[in-house]
Design a protein around this motif. Structure first.
Motif, PDB file in Angstrom:
ATOM      1  N   GLU A   1     -19.722   6.268  22.623  1.00 60.92           N
ATOM      2  CA  GLU A   1     -20.204   7.180  22.099  1.00 60.92           C
ATOM      3  C   GLU A   1     -20.785   7.928  21.639  1.00 60.92           C
ATOM      4  OE1 GLU A   1     -20.769   4.994  18.750  1.00 60.92           O
ATOM      5  OE2 GLU A   1     -19.306   3.694  19.392  1.00 60.92           O
ATOM      6  N   LEU A   2     -21.154   8.561  22.230  1.00 58.23           N
ATOM      7  CA  LEU A   2     -21.678   9.753  23.163  1.00 58.23           C
ATOM      8  C   LEU A   2     -20.313  10.538  23.026  1.00 58.23           C
ATOM      9  CD1 LEU A   2     -23.377  11.994  23.178  1.00 58.23           C
ATOM     10  CD2 LEU A   2     -24.369  11.034  25.893  1.00 58.23           C
TER      11      LEU A   2
ATOM     12  N   ALA B   1     -25.934  18.815  20.014  1.00 56.21           N
ATOM     13  CA  ALA B   1     -25.436  17.499  20.017  1.00 56.21           C
ATOM     14  C   ALA B   1     -25.636  16.804  20.831  1.00 56.21           C
ATOM     15  CB  ALA B   1     -24.003  17.609  20.146  1.00 56.21           C
TER      16      ALA B   1
ATOM     17  N   ARG C   1     -16.847  16.323  18.774  1.00 54.24           N
ATOM     18  CA  ARG C   1     -17.332  17.745  17.413  1.00 54.24           C
ATOM     19  C   ARG C   1     -17.219  19.305  17.447  1.00 54.24           C
ATOM     20  NH1 ARG C   1     -20.689  13.431  14.372  1.00 54.24           N
ATOM     21  NH2 ARG C   1     -20.019  11.605  14.751  1.00 54.24           N
TER      22      ARG C   1
ATOM     23  N   PHE D   1     -27.586  13.353  18.815  1.00 57.82           N
ATOM     24  CA  PHE D   1     -27.060  12.299  19.334  1.00 57.82           C
ATOM     25  C   PHE D   1     -28.324  10.987  19.034  1.00 57.82           C
ATOM     26  CE2 PHE D   1     -25.284   8.730  22.530  1.00 57.82           C
ATOM     27  CZ  PHE D   1     -24.849   8.195  21.403  1.00 57.82           C
TER      28      PHE D   1
ATOM     29  N   SER E   1     -30.567  10.262  16.689  1.00 51.71           N
ATOM     30  CA  SER E   1     -29.894   9.363  15.580  1.00 51.71           C
ATOM     31  C   SER E   1     -30.255   7.694  16.060  1.00 51.71           C
ATOM     32  CB  SER E   1     -28.614  10.073  15.214  1.00 51.71           C
ATOM     33  OG  SER E   1     -27.705  10.164  15.926  1.00 51.71           O
ATOM     34  N   GLN E   2     -29.612   7.830  17.574  1.00 48.40           N
ATOM     35  CA  GLN E   2     -29.483   6.756  18.297  1.00 48.40           C
ATOM     36  C   GLN E   2     -30.924   6.303  18.549  1.00 48.40           C
ATOM     37  OE1 GLN E   2     -27.525   5.049  18.913  1.00 48.40           O
ATOM     38  NE2 GLN E   2     -25.256   6.266  18.553  1.00 48.40           N
TER      39      GLN E   2
ATOM     40  N   GLN F   1     -17.005  10.048  22.022  1.00 42.85           N
ATOM     41  CA  GLN F   1     -16.777  10.220  20.918  1.00 42.85           C
ATOM     42  C   GLN F   1     -17.751  11.671  20.209  1.00 42.85           C
ATOM     43  OE1 GLN F   1     -13.731   9.166  19.420  1.00 42.85           O
ATOM     44  NE2 GLN F   1     -13.408   8.270  21.090  1.00 42.85           N
ATOM     45  N   TYR F   2     -19.061  11.832  20.239  1.00 38.62           N
ATOM     46  CA  TYR F   2     -19.660  12.337  19.719  1.00 38.62           C
ATOM     47  C   TYR F   2     -19.773  13.652  19.960  1.00 38.62           C
ATOM     48  CZ  TYR F   2     -23.933  13.862  16.778  1.00 38.62           C
ATOM     49  OH  TYR F   2     -25.144  14.180  15.657  1.00 38.62           O
TER      50      TYR F   2
END
Length: 950
Positions: free
Chosen positions: A602-603, A621, A609, A625, A628-629, A605-606
């Motif tokens: 997930e990280l 970022a 961006r 991350f 938000s997690q 993929q994040y």
């Protein structure tokens, strides 16, 4: 201006003057011999008019001679810069800089106040003099701090090797060169380009350099010392206000104003001016800001915003009963500024001559452009000049920031003396006449109705000056019994009305608050929800995008109320990092926590961006991350979706995923500059990280720091293969330093994690990164018992399988060493007592969940002792680093009774659960001693059984 030297003071003013004259003669006995009669008379006149002048000259009589020798007659504004440069050039210590600046400021302010009281200068000149002095002081302080920091940390450079300066935008009256005598100064700090410092012991990002510099500069100017202060500094006009970074780059400013700039910030930027000597960077900054402030077209869309702002001003005047306030009252100084700046905003895009900071210059331009009639210009200017003179005199009486007319006869006499009024009544009449003229032009310029239409009842309660009985009656009508909500609402409203939110933000807030209040009032205890929710609102008041998000999304509003009422910790996170509000839009997504195994992917993929080469955005970022997690985990936690053990699992594996990406980023950054050691690459770094404590025990909580130890494989001799080769050992040192930097740097989204390296070999005095074989030797031959206890809770968290295997072997070997049980028990017991003496600070009726006897630390020490005592016989005891599975293994190997293990495990989980809940409630981990008394008494017995001396 009229010279006041031939006028006679009143009897009361003579008494004041005589008091200061006597004090002066005590500290300067030669005063009567060295001053002429005329000089003595003038000195006593000014003593009667200003306590500030009296106090300063009695402290510094040496200033009097130079004043009479020419300083009072003329002011050469260029002298300020030259004199300050000469005074500061030999100074090497910051405390001495503060003294020099404050003494110079006070000496010059005495001079300028004297000139004002005695009528030696016009209002326009007085304001220009004050502004020039302030600018000189700010720039002199800036230049000294910059040079000092460059000596210490190196010089900030851009990508082409050009030194980067700190630019300061003077806002408000300082920007317009119309500063009050005792005004604070509104500043914005910025710098041209990102990069790193050169010439220091280690490279530091330009932004970090300038943030530190900005903090020092504010302190140099703002701190109150024995000599007073230079200026009160207000930095709240910067992007994002108090929640934003102290200094941003030109590109950061441009992005903010393009994407998030509000109407009130456009008004503020009309008066923005780059302070100090003009450079090409000053040009670049002014060009960058111009499109935000001045639209290319005639901007009539501003008119409705102006009307709304007018209503807010009128409401503020009524609410605060500001009849005696010559700045904020109806017809006050602010209304003149508002009239002129409204024309500038509407027409400045088409009329370059209107793009100026000075009120005086802008009014003349409006006349030349035919936008104001001659009579209007004449009346506005004369009234404005009169009120500014009154304001300046009010402040120069005692160097106080006030715009309120006096509340005592003495100060009225002072004003009447200087302003040629017979008495208070006549002067009040003059002030009232000037304010009436201004208010008439204010109404004619902006237009619109002064009064709102009657709005819905909650809006009336929220914003109008509502009677307590009316508000409580309305709450009772809606079956709300929690009357405290009204007290909280009143307090919050009073705070909000002082904030410059901007028309669009105010409009959105007007729509949002009734909806939000409706959600809150549905709860059993609305006040308990309103407090944390209002904390979030306070942080987003000037960020209209987030207000609109809550206004337009019922689901987000409901989750905000639900989560904030459940956990003040979550409310604090949302307040500190408003971008987390985006996570509230979709409740289904919010409570769908990431699978434990999926955090790394997930990280990754994040981060896709963000451009790989944009280090600043990569760091941001990572933090976003994590935040938000963490919010998702907390939301699932407080609503019972996740039990506490799983919460710790999620927080731990989230941290591991972030550690992996931080190491990769650090590797690329160091490798790009220096290359890599022979046979090493990103897939085979020869580098490992071991987690200790809560990270090692898979027990991280919210806000836990990371206890880390860095290791590397055996290295061949030689250097790295890059543009600037370095020794291989030095490479790993730089890698470790860069990792710590990436964790610790504070960006808009805060710090990533606090990292604690004190558990490495030899502690804080040891190497930052150790060869793995040397680490094993240290543990086997030099480590203390408490270090072996820590090793029990250690776990390999990053690195190759080969290094993981080596670490597991050496850890097991150390833990499985035979130990004398009595000696071991003695060492563990002494360590526990030492920890308790140092950390346990509760009264006899309270229980510290971690440190009190029978608490979490005792249970952890039991587990560590048992592993160290019995691993030599039961080698599989070294398999686990978490306490629960250690106790399970102890029961399996029949080293402890099953009932003991069950009690230890259950109590450990209960105490951690309670500590966890208190963290989410923003409370210390302390409860009433009775709450866990039964369990902890049994824990103490178990502790005594295994660890007590014979």
């Amino acid at each position: 201006m009229v010279n006041q030297s031939n006028k006679v003071l009143s009897a009361q003013l003579c008494v004041v003057a005589e008091r200061y004259w006597i004090r002066l003669c005590e500290v300067w006995p030669q005063a009567q011999q060295q001053l002429t009669q005329n000089q003595q008379q003038q000195l006593q006149q000014v003593f009667g008019l200003s306590d500030y002048i009296g106090e300063q000259l009695c402290r510094h009589p040496e200033w009097i001679g130079p004043l009479f020798d020419g300083l009072l007659t003329t002011v050469n504004r260029n002298d300020f810069d030259n004199q300050l440069q000469q005074l500061l050039s030999p100074v090497t210590h910051e405390d001495n800089v503060k003294t020099v600046l404050r003494l110079y400021r006070n000496q010059q302010m005495v001079r300028l106040a004297w000139r004002d009281f005695m009528g030696y200068s016009s209002v326009e000149d007085a304001l220009l003099d004050l502004s020039a002095l302030a600018e000189a002081l700010v720039i002199a302080a800036r230049d000294w701090v910059y040079q000092d920091m460059c000596r210490q940390l190196g010089t900030p450079m851009d990508s082409e090797g050009n030194p980067q300066p700190l630019l300061i935008l003077g806002m408000g009256k300082l920007g317009g060169r119309e500063l009050n005598f005792s005004s604070d100064i509104d500043l914005i700090f910025t710098f041209p380009e990102h990069g790193e410092t050169q010439g220091g012991r280690r490279a530091l990002a330009n932004q970090q350099f300038f943030i530190r510099m900005g903090q020092r500069l504010v302190n140099v100017l703002d701190q109150i010392t024995l000599d007073g202060f230079v200026f009160r500094v207000d930095m709240r006009l910067r992007p994002y206000g108090e929640s934003g970074p102290l200094v941003v780059s030109f590109s950061g400013l441009e992005d903010y104003y393009q994407e998030q700039g509000r109407d009130w910030e456009r008004y503020a930027m009309v008066k923005a001016r780059v302070l100090g000597p003009w450079t090409h960077y000053s040009d670049e900054l002014q060009q960058l800001l111009r499109p935000f402030v001045y639209r290319r077209y005639i901007d009539f869309s501003a008119i409705e915003s102006l009307r709304k702002m007018k209503r807010l001003i009128a409401q503020e005047v009524r609410r605060r009963q500001l009849s005696d306030n010559i700045k904020l009252g109806a017809g006050g100084i602010r209304e003149v500024e508002f009239v002129v700046q409204s024309f500038q905003l509407i027409r400045g895009g088409r009329e370059p001559d209107l793009r100026q900071q000075s009120i005086f210059g802008a009014v003349d331009t409006l006349y030349n452009l035919g936008q104001l009639e001659y009579l209007a210009v004449d009346e506005l200017k004369h009234s404005y000049v009169f009120l500014r003179r009154v304001e300046n005199l009010l402040q120069a009486i005692n160097d106080q920031q006030t715009q309120t007319l006096p509340n005592n006869p003495l100060d009225w006499q002072r004003l009447c003396y200087v302003l040629d009024a017979d008495d208070e009544a006549q002067l009040r009449q003059k002030v009232a006449a000037a304010m009436a003229i201004i208010h008439r032009h204010f109404n004619a310029t902006v237009g619109g109705d002064e009064h709102h239409d009657q709005q819905e009842p909650w809006t009336h309660v929220i914003w109008d000056v509502c009677d307590d009985d009316d508000a409580l009656s309305l709450l009772a009508e809606h079956q709300v019994e929690d009357e405290r909500i009204w007290l909280l609402l009143k307090t919050w409203r009073a705070t909000v009305l002082k904030r410059a939110i901007g028309p669009r933000g105010r409009e959105t807030l007007d729509k949002l608050m009734p909806k939000l209040l409706e959600e809150i009032l549905q709860l059993t205890q609305p006040s308990s929800a309103f407090e944390p929710v209002s904390m979030v609102l306070d942080k987003i008041l000037t960020r209209t995008t987030y207000l609109e998000l809550l206004c337009e999304n019922p689901g987000a509003r409901q989750q905000l109320v639900r989560l904030c009422s459940a956990s003040p910790w979550i409310a604090k996170e949302l307040a500190n990092f408003p971008m987390l509000l985006d996570e509230l839009i979709d409740p289904a997504q919010l409570y769908d926590t990431t699978s434990i195994d999926d955090y790394p992917s997930e990280l990754r993929q994040y981060l896709l961006r963000v451009p790989e080469d944009d280090m600043e955005q990569q760091m941001e970022a990572l933090r976003q991350f994590k935040l938000s997690q963490q919010l998702k985990i907390a939301a699932a936690d407080v609503t019972g979706v996740l039990p506490v053990m799983e919460v710790s699992d999620h927080l731990t594996f989230l941290a591991e995923a972030i550690i992996e990406q931080v190491v990769l980023q650090a590797w690329h950054q160091v490798a790009e500059r220096h290359g890599v050691p022979a046979q090493m690459n990103v897939s085979n770094m020869g580098f490992a990280i071991v987690g200790y404590g809560k990270l090692g025990g898979i027990e991280l909580g919210y806000g836990s720091d990371l206890d880390l130890v860095f290791l590397h494989d055996k290295l061949p001799a030689g250097c790295t293969d890059g543009k600037k080769p370095i020794d291989s050992h030095h490479f790993y040192l730089k890698l470790a330093q860069r990792i710590i930097h990436l964790f610790a740097t504070r960006t808009n989204s805060g710090e990533l994690y606090e990292v604690d390296m004190r558990l490495r070999p030899s502690g804080s005095s040891g190497l930052l990164v150790s060869e793995i074989a040397r680490f094993g030797e240290y543990q086997a031959t030099e480590a203390w018992t408490w270090e072996h206890q820590a090793l029990v809770r250690s776990r390999f968290v990053f690195g190759s399988d080969a290094l993981a295997g080596q670490f597991s072997q050496l850890r097991a070997k150390v833990l499985q060493e035979p130990r004398a049980t009595d000696e071991l028990a003695k060492n563990v017991r002494e360590m526990r007592l030492k920890m308790r003496e140092h950390l346990l600070k509760v009264d006899k009726n309270s229980f510290d969940l971690k440190q009190s006897p029978g608490g979490i630390a005792d249970i952890e020490f039991i587990a560590q002792f048992m592993v160290l005592a019995h691993s030599n016989q039961q080698r599989d005891l070294t398999m686990w680093s978490d306490n629960v599975r250690i106790f399970e293994a102890l029961a399996e190997f029949e080293l402890m009774e099953f009932a003991e293990v069950q009690l230890l495990t259950q109590t450990y989980c209960q105490l951690r659960d309670a500590n966890h809940e208190l963290t989410l409630q923003q409370k210390k981990g302390v409860v009433n001693i009775e709450r866990f008394a039964e369990q902890t008494e049994q824990i103490k017995r178990i502790y005594q059984h295994y660890l007590a001396s014979e």
